[in-house]
Design a protein around this motif. Structure first.
Motif, PDB file in Angstrom:
ATOM      1  N   VAL A   1      21.059 -10.932  18.086  1.00 33.97           N
ATOM      2  CA  VAL A   1      22.274 -10.727  18.877  1.00 33.97           C
ATOM      3  C   VAL A   1      22.312  -9.365  19.554  1.00 33.97           C
ATOM      4  O   VAL A   1      22.563  -9.267  20.758  1.00 33.97           O
ATOM      5  CB  VAL A   1      23.530 -10.944  17.996  1.00 33.97           C
ATOM      6  CG1 VAL A   1      24.781 -10.484  18.696  1.00 33.97           C
ATOM      7  CG2 VAL A   1      23.657 -12.411  17.631  1.00 33.97           C
ATOM      8  N   SER A   2      22.048  -8.291  18.805  1.00 32.93           N
ATOM      9  CA  SER A   2      22.220  -6.963  19.399  1.00 32.93           C
ATOM     10  C   SER A   2      21.199  -6.692  20.498  1.00 32.93           C
ATOM     11  O   SER A   2      21.529  -6.094  21.531  1.00 32.93           O
ATOM     12  CB  SER A   2      22.147  -5.878  18.324  1.00 32.93           C
ATOM     13  OG  SER A   2      20.862  -5.845  17.755  1.00 32.93           O
ATOM     14  N   GLY A   3      19.963  -7.152  20.325  1.00 39.63           N
ATOM     15  CA  GLY A   3      18.949  -6.963  21.354  1.00 39.63           C
ATOM     16  C   GLY A   3      19.286  -7.704  22.632  1.00 39.63           C
ATOM     17  O   GLY A   3      19.153  -7.167  23.739  1.00 39.63           O
ATOM     18  N   ALA A   4      19.751  -8.933  22.492  1.00 42.87           N
ATOM     19  CA  ALA A   4      20.114  -9.723  23.669  1.00 42.87           C
ATOM     20  C   ALA A   4      21.336  -9.122  24.361  1.00 42.87           C
ATOM     21  O   ALA A   4      21.408  -9.091  25.596  1.00 42.87           O
ATOM     22  CB  ALA A   4      20.390 -11.167  23.264  1.00 42.87           C
ATOM     23  N   ALA A   5      22.289  -8.621  23.578  1.00 39.31           N
ATOM     24  CA  ALA A   5      23.493  -8.014  24.164  1.00 39.31           C
ATOM     25  C   ALA A   5      23.127  -6.760  24.951  1.00 39.31           C
ATOM     26  O   ALA A   5      23.658  -6.527  26.041  1.00 39.31           O
ATOM     27  CB  ALA A   5      24.500  -7.690  23.077  1.00 39.31           C
ATOM     28  N   ASP A   6      22.204  -5.960  24.420  1.00 43.86           N
ATOM     29  CA  ASP A   6      21.758  -4.762  25.140  1.00 43.86           C
ATOM     30  C   ASP A   6      21.106  -5.143  26.465  1.00 43.86           C
ATOM     31  O   ASP A   6      21.356  -4.511  27.502  1.00 43.86           O
ATOM     32  CB  ASP A   6      20.773  -3.961  24.295  1.00 43.86           C
ATOM     33  CG  ASP A   6      21.442  -3.273  23.118  1.00 43.86           C
ATOM     34  OD1 ASP A   6      22.683  -3.113  23.146  1.00 43.86           O
ATOM     35  OD2 ASP A   6      20.721  -2.902  22.178  1.00 43.86           O
ATOM     36  N   ALA A   7      20.284  -6.175  26.442  1.00 45.93           N
ATOM     37  CA  ALA A   7      19.620  -6.626  27.667  1.00 45.93           C
ATOM     38  C   ALA A   7      20.638  -7.139  28.683  1.00 45.93           C
ATOM     39  O   ALA A   7      20.538  -6.856  29.885  1.00 45.93           O
ATOM     40  CB  ALA A   7      18.603  -7.712  27.338  1.00 45.93           C
ATOM     41  N   LEU A   8      21.645  -7.865  28.216  1.00 42.50           N
ATOM     42  CA  LEU A   8      22.674  -8.380  29.126  1.00 42.50           C
ATOM     43  C   LEU A   8      23.527  -7.249  29.692  1.00 42.50           C
ATOM     44  O   LEU A   8      23.945  -7.302  30.851  1.00 42.50           O
ATOM     45  CB  LEU A   8      23.551  -9.407  28.415  1.00 42.50           C
ATOM     46  CG  LEU A   8      22.883 -10.748  28.127  1.00 42.50           C
ATOM     47  CD1 LEU A   8      23.806 -11.657  27.344  1.00 42.50           C
ATOM     48  CD2 LEU A   8      22.449 -11.428  29.407  1.00 42.50           C
ATOM     49  N   ARG A   9      23.791  -6.218  28.894  1.00 43.33           N
ATOM     50  CA  ARG A   9      24.539  -5.057  29.391  1.00 43.33           C
ATOM     51  C   ARG A   9      23.776  -4.385  30.532  1.00 43.33           C
ATOM     52  O   ARG A   9      24.369  -3.982  31.538  1.00 43.33           O
ATOM     53  CB  ARG A   9      24.772  -4.043  28.274  1.00 43.33           C
ATOM     54  CG  ARG A   9      26.028  -4.284  27.531  1.00 43.33           C
ATOM     55  CD  ARG A   9      26.346  -3.164  26.558  1.00 43.33           C
ATOM     56  NE  ARG A   9      26.937  -3.790  25.383  1.00 43.33           N
ATOM     57  CZ  ARG A   9      26.307  -4.067  24.267  1.00 43.33           C
ATOM     58  NH1 ARG A   9      25.063  -3.724  24.097  1.00 43.33           N
ATOM     59  NH2 ARG A   9      26.934  -4.677  23.280  1.00 43.33           N
ATOM     60  N   THR A  10      22.467  -4.283  30.373  1.00 42.72           N
ATOM     61  CA  THR A  10      21.628  -3.697  31.420  1.00 42.72           C
ATOM     62  C   THR A  10      21.703  -4.538  32.687  1.00 42.72           C
ATOM     63  O   THR A  10      21.836  -4.007  33.799  1.00 42.72           O
ATOM     64  CB  THR A  10      20.166  -3.596  30.940  1.00 42.72           C
ATOM     65  OG1 THR A  10      20.136  -2.807  29.755  1.00 42.72           O
ATOM     66  CG2 THR A  10      19.280  -2.964  31.992  1.00 42.72           C
ATOM     67  N   GLN A  11      21.633  -5.859  32.534  1.00 41.08           N
ATOM     68  CA  GLN A  11      21.708  -6.753  33.693  1.00 41.08           C
ATOM     69  C   GLN A  11      23.074  -6.663  34.369  1.00 41.08           C
ATOM     70  O   GLN A  11      23.175  -6.731  35.594  1.00 41.08           O
ATOM     71  CB  GLN A  11      21.419  -8.198  33.287  1.00 41.08           C
ATOM     72  CG  GLN A  11      19.992  -8.450  32.882  1.00 41.08           C
ATOM     73  CD  GLN A  11      19.009  -8.084  33.965  1.00 41.08           C
ATOM     74  OE1 GLN A  11      19.232  -8.327  35.138  1.00 41.08           O
ATOM     75  NE2 GLN A  11      17.912  -7.472  33.565  1.00 41.08           N
ATOM     76  N   ALA A  12      24.122  -6.525  33.578  1.00 40.36           N
ATOM     77  CA  ALA A  12      25.473  -6.402  34.138  1.00 40.36           C
ATOM     78  C   ALA A  12      25.578  -5.126  34.968  1.00 40.36           C
ATOM     79  O   ALA A  12      26.159  -5.119  36.060  1.00 40.36           O
ATOM     80  CB  ALA A  12      26.513  -6.401  33.021  1.00 40.36           C
ATOM     81  N   ARG A  13      25.002  -4.046  34.445  1.00 42.46           N
ATOM     82  CA  ARG A  13      25.019  -2.774  35.167  1.00 42.46           C
ATOM     83  C   ARG A  13      24.271  -2.915  36.495  1.00 42.46           C
ATOM     84  O   ARG A  13      24.735  -2.454  37.536  1.00 42.46           O
ATOM     85  CB  ARG A  13      24.383  -1.695  34.301  1.00 42.46           C
ATOM     86  CG  ARG A  13      24.856  -0.305  34.603  1.00 42.46           C
ATOM     87  CD  ARG A  13      24.346   0.722  33.617  1.00 42.46           C
ATOM     88  NE  ARG A  13      24.628   0.379  32.228  1.00 42.46           N
ATOM     89  CZ  ARG A  13      23.715   0.166  31.287  1.00 42.46           C
ATOM     90  NH1 ARG A  13      22.430   0.271  31.563  1.00 42.46           N
ATOM     91  NH2 ARG A  13      24.060  -0.132  30.061  1.00 42.46           N
TER      92      ARG A  13
ATOM     93  N   GLN B   1      27.172 -15.140  35.653  1.00 44.59           N
ATOM     94  CA  GLN B   1      26.550 -14.351  36.722  1.00 44.59           C
ATOM     95  C   GLN B   1      25.494 -13.401  36.152  1.00 44.59           C
ATOM     96  O   GLN B   1      24.423 -13.229  36.738  1.00 44.59           O
ATOM     97  CB  GLN B   1      27.598 -13.531  37.468  1.00 44.59           C
ATOM     98  CG  GLN B   1      28.523 -14.336  38.336  1.00 44.59           C
ATOM     99  CD  GLN B   1      29.626 -13.475  38.927  1.00 44.59           C
ATOM    100  OE1 GLN B   1      29.861 -12.360  38.482  1.00 44.59           O
ATOM    101  NE2 GLN B   1      30.304 -14.011  39.931  1.00 44.59           N
ATOM    102  N   ILE B   2      25.803 -12.787  35.024  1.00 40.45           N
ATOM    103  CA  ILE B   2      24.863 -11.859  34.392  1.00 40.45           C
ATOM    104  C   ILE B   2      23.602 -12.601  33.953  1.00 40.45           C
ATOM    105  O   ILE B   2      22.482 -12.147  34.172  1.00 40.45           O
ATOM    106  CB  ILE B   2      25.523 -11.153  33.189  1.00 40.45           C
ATOM    107  CG1 ILE B   2      26.662 -10.250  33.659  1.00 40.45           C
ATOM    108  CG2 ILE B   2      24.509 -10.350  32.402  1.00 40.45           C
ATOM    109  CD1 ILE B   2      27.557  -9.760  32.537  1.00 40.45           C
ATOM    110  N   VAL B   3      23.791 -13.775  33.355  1.00 38.62           N
ATOM    111  CA  VAL B   3      22.669 -14.557  32.831  1.00 38.62           C
ATOM    112  C   VAL B   3      21.763 -15.051  33.964  1.00 38.62           C
ATOM    113  O   VAL B   3      20.559 -15.191  33.779  1.00 38.62           O
ATOM    114  CB  VAL B   3      23.200 -15.727  31.971  1.00 38.62           C
ATOM    115  CG1 VAL B   3      22.131 -16.752  31.693  1.00 38.62           C
ATOM    116  CG2 VAL B   3      23.754 -15.192  30.669  1.00 38.62           C
TER     117      VAL B   3
END
Length: 125
Positions: free
Chosen positions: A57-69, A104-106
């Motif tokens: 979970v935490s690794g995927a959330a970090d990656a999605l945060r980067t994509q959102a940025r 959108q992020i995904v």
């Protein structure tokens, strides 16, 4: 107490522990899914709602945060009081995302790891 009865007691104890852990994970996923349906939530909550293993979970959330940025998608800011490193509760700004924003992020997210690919597919669905 004989060796056989000790072994069987240990087996039952281990099975009960495993069942409790699985029930806890199912309960967390269903609660997260209900919350995601009702309004904006954190990226971690969106991922837990897919039933993903908690180790990923935490690794995927970090990656999605980067994509959102990168995509310029800003979630709704919220202020929470969070205990960090055993210290007094500090005010932290967190961001909550709607299901549409997560979609959108995904769309921009291209993971390499198999477990992250499964999370991406579940979030896109």
């Amino acid at each position: 107490m004989s060796a056989n009865s000790r072994r069987s007691a240990a087996l039952l104890r281990d099975r009960a522990r495993t069942n409790r852990a699985e029930a806890r994970a199912r309960r967390a996923a269903s609660t997260a899914a209900r919350r995601v349906r009702t309004g904006p939530r954190s990226l971690v909550t969106h991922i837990i709602a897919t039933g993903a293993p908690l180790t990923a979970v935490s690794g995927a959330a970090d990656a999605l945060r980067t994509q959102a940025r990168k995509a310029g998608i800003k979630g709704r800011a919220a202020r929470i009081r969070r205990t960090l490193h055993g210290r007094a509760r500090q005010v932290v700004t967190v961001y909550r995302y709607t299901a549409e924003q997560v979609a959108q992020i995904v769309a921009n997210y291209k993971p390499r790891k198999a477990e992250y690919k499964a999370i991406r597919a579940a979030l896109a669905a």
